[in-house]
Design an enzyme around this catalytic site. Structure first.
Site, short mmCIF file in Angstrom:
data_model
loop_
_atom_site.label_atom_id
_atom_site.label_comp_id
_atom_site.label_asym_id
_atom_site.label_seq_id
_atom_site.Cartn_x
_atom_site.Cartn_y
_atom_site.Cartn_z
N ASP A 181 0.98 -1.43 0.11
CA ASP A 181 -0.04 0.10 0.07
C ASP A 181 0.92 1.22 -0.03
OD1 ASP A 181 -0.62 -0.24 3.51
OD2 ASP A 181 1.01 0.30 2.26
N GLY A 219 0.83 3.86 1.98
CA GLY A 219 1.38 4.43 3.34
C GLY A 219 0.39 5.47 3.96
N GLY A 220 -0.24 6.14 3.15
CA GLY A 220 -1.32 7.18 3.58
C GLY A 220 -2.36 6.91 4.60
N GLY A 251 -11.56 4.19 0.76
CA GLY A 251 -12.48 5.10 1.44
C GLY A 251 -13.78 4.23 2.01
N ASP A 302 -7.86 -7.68 0.85
CA ASP A 302 -6.76 -7.86 2.19
C ASP A 302 -7.41 -7.57 3.26
OD1 ASP A 302 -6.46 -4.54 1.72
OD2 ASP A 302 -5.24 -5.33 3.45
#
Ligand SMILES: O=c1[nH]cnc2cc3nc(NCCN4CCOCC4)[nH]c3cc12
Length: 374
Positions: A94, A96-97, A218, A268
């Site tokens: 991913d 990281g955000g 989201g 995931d």
């Protein structure tokens, strides 16, 4: 023959459920696929050959954790994440955000990116679209995610729109930074919260960028399951049929069944591994909490019909003892059972779609859970 590039092909459909496969140089990913979460370069409480042994084709690595410790440049010097963790097959990382916003301290987000302090030692870091792609490249990640902003729900439509539009600008910057890497893929992430019109704008704008895959972000941020499923019903039909669709952070077995039915290909979730460390077992008859005293004298295994030794070779009494005693083997055996259960569920789903029997199989699986424990 080892694939040279990234390729997704649909093998069968059953309604809007899809059976496909992604071929990449490091291996083939059978979809619908579940990706065990390997946060810090390890799937907690598992050996990597066990993760492979239960049928995982791909694992997830978290950029946020790895950039803080041991550091992306260090992993690169040591040969990349596959070499470091001894997992030679595909890895999705991913951006990281999401973890920055949920784990770090003193974070500030603006057009450039996000600055934050490490939750480990308070050291300052910056994550921009360009740096996130650079880090994922240093990790030698096969499927890289764009940096995005996941607006927590509930939120105003204006706030959701702001985050969705920022994420689109970041997607363009990530695409530029990623450049042309045939053996790897970069996925965009559809945002738009629980607002259909914003989901549509995000999906169509990302489709226009002609990316190799599309995540739906989201969601799974506390909204009711029906809201999540409604947003899938809006989003999936707008995404290219010939590219994989990845629903981030999802989910329970029931979430997975219902999301596959709406056209999702990849998943995931930390649930099977986290639950295993907390004494919870997933079985075809629902969840079993091994902390419960009712298991203290039960000589039966978790599920003698399972193909996982953790479910067939040990008594519930022993598992209860391990969990109550805080023994490491308790977490190891239950994590093994849970990942085996999730992968068997995915194999069941893939076979059902191939046979054009997904709806019936999904109903049978759900009835099994409703029966309750053996
Ligand atoms: O928009 C996103 N962008 C980038 N990464 C994400 C990761 C995400 N993970 C979840 N949900 C995870 C929910 N987990 C369920 C199990 O318990 C821990 C939380 N939702 C997510 C949304 C995004």
């Amino acid at each position: 023959m080892t694939a040279t590039g990234f390729n997704f092909r649909l093998l069968a459909t059953d309604g809007t459920a899809r059976r496909g496969e992604v071929t990449m140089p490091r291996g083939t990913i059978r979809t619908p696929a579940f990706m065990p979460v390997g946060t810090g370069g390890t799937v907690k409480a598992m050996y990597m050959d066990q993760v492979r042994g239960v049928g995982a084709d791909i694992i997830l690595g978290n950029t946020y954790h790895l950039m803080l410790r041991p550091g992306a440049e260090r992993v690169a010097r040591l040969g990349g994440l596959h070499e470091f963790a001894r997992w030679p097959w595909p890895i999705l990382t991913d951006s990281g955000g999401f973890q920055v916003m949920s784990l770090s301290k003193l974070r500030k987000l603006n057009e450039t990116g996000v600055t934050f302090r490490s939750h480990i030692d308070g050291a300052p870091y910056e994550l921009t679209p360009e740096r996130s792609i650079e880090i994922q490249g240093l990790l030698d990640s096969d499927i890289q995610m764009q940096l995005d902003e996941c607006v927590a729900l509930p939120a105003s439509e204006k706030e959701i729109e702001r985050g969705m539009e920022l994420s689109l600008r970041w997607a363009e910057r990530c695409k530029t930074a990623f450049g042309d890497q045939p053996a790897r893929a970069m996925f965009g992430i559809v945002q738009g919260g629980d607002v259909p019109a914003l989901r549509e704008r995000s999906a169509l704008a990302l489709k226009g960028m002609d990316l190799k895959g599309y995540a739906v972000g989201g969601l799974a941020v506390g909204e009711p399951q029906e809201v999540m499923l409604d947003m899938l019903g809006v989003t999936c039909p707008l995404l290219p049929a010939d590219k994989p669709r990845y629903l981030m952070g999802v989910g329970t077995p029931d979430d997975i069944l219902k999301s596959v039915a709406r056209g999702i290909d990849m998943f995931d979730c930390v649930m099977p591994t986290r639950a295993g460390r907390h004494g919870l077992a997933y079985t075809r008859r629902g969840k079993v909490n091994l902390r419960n005293a009712r298991h203290a004298d039960d000589p039966r295994p978790l599920d003698e019909e399972s193909d996982c030794p953790a479910a067939t070779d040990y008594s519930r009494a022993y598992l209860h003892h391990l969990v109550k005693s805080g023994e490491a083997l308790g977490a190891m055996l239950l994590t093994w059972n849970n990942l085996a259960y999730y992968q068997r569920l995915m194999a069941d789903i893939r076979a059902a779609i191939e046979a054009g029997a997904f709806a019936d199989r999904a109903a049978d699986i759900s009835e099994g859970w409703a029966k309750g424990d053996l």
